[in-house]
Design an enzyme around this catalytic site. Structure first.
Site: not given
Ligand code: FPP
Length: 245
Positions: A20, A67-68
């Site tokens: 996160d 949910e994404n």
């Molecule tokens: C959460 O941060 C992260 C995600 C929803 C995506 C995770 C993806 C990666 C780490 C990169 C992709 C991986 C590969 C294998 C290509 P957030 O966006 O919810 O952060 P925030 O809460 O600060 O907004």
């Protein structure tokens, strides 16, 4: 130096990570959220190698939740593209490191390019034995349990077994990745004290470690700290364990 503090005989076999804070990291740097995911991917590359070197056997990462999909289309498209690019770019390193790729989630609902690239890597790395990298993609914990219930219901309807035959062991065999052990340690970055629909069944007895670090900032030292913290816990699995005096 800090590495010496890890007890190599008690390294968690399965580490699960809620990665996160990509968005917050990007905003703090004056970048757009997609830059945060790119940086998050770079962190994941490093941590795969570090976890493998430390003796972790399975690393499951929450890469894209059910949910994404509700995020802005531009961000969803960028994440899907990033997964394709990563799968393509990392195949050689995975082979060299002996990493086997697996995916937990409804892979059949992913865009064709993403699904096909992932399936190719899963097939190409299936003989690797050093560590399993299990990407949770289009994954939701409740959906996983519902999907298992549906599969079991079909078997019952077909007369393969009776409702009374369903127990925890049988149920767990219908989850997305029944061959994997339950996570010993669940790490969440960005200081959020939530499970967010991740591995609801499998983390029943996992030790939870939350760090303030945002995922793009997470380092090998942070992983070591999490493992050392885990090694200081007494795992009880609901039983009474005598404290050493
Ligand atoms: C959460 O941060 C992260 C995600 C929803 C995506 C995770 C993806 C990666 C780490 C990169 C992709 C991986 C590969 C294998 C290509 P957030 O966006 O919810 O952060 P925030 O809460 O600060 O907004």
């Amino acid at each position: 130096m800090i590495e010496k503090e890890i007890d190599p005989t008690r390294v968690p076999k399965h580490v699960a990570v809620i990665m996160d804070g990509n968005g917050r990291w990007a905003t703090r740097q004056g970048l757009n959220r997609i830059e945060g995911h790119i940086q998050g991917y770079k962190t994941l590359r490093r941590i795969v190698e570090d976890a493998s070197n430390l003796g972790v056997e399975v690393l499951t990462t929450y890469t894209f939740s059910t949910e994404n999909w509700t995020r802005p289309k531009e961000e969803v498209d960028a994440l899907m593209k990033l997964i394709v690019q990563a799968a393509r770019a990392e195949i050689a390193d995975m082979q060299e490191l002996g990493v086997r790729l697996m995916v937990s989630g409804r892979i059949e609902e992913l865009p064709d390019a993403t699904r096909e690239e992932l399936l190719q890597d899963i097939e190409a790395t299936k003989g690797n034995t050093k560590m399993i990298l299990n990407l949770a993609i289009n994954y939701g914990g409740r959906r996983e349990i519902v999907d298992a219930a549906r599969k079991i219901a079909r078997r019952v309807a077909a007369g393969d077994f009776k409702p009374e035959d369903i127990d925890e062991h049988l149920f767990s065999q219908y989850l997305y990745s029944p061959e994997l052990p339950d996570p010993d340690l669940l790490i969440r970055t960005a200081n959020e004290m939530r499970i967010s629909n991740f591995l609801l069944w499998e983390i029943a007895y996992s030790e939870i470690y939350v760090t303030k670090k945002l995922w793009p900032e997470f380092t090998k030292e942070d992983l070591i700290e999490a493992i050392i913290d885990y090694q200081g816990r007494t795992r009880k699995f609901g039983a009474v364990v005598e404290e050493k005096s």
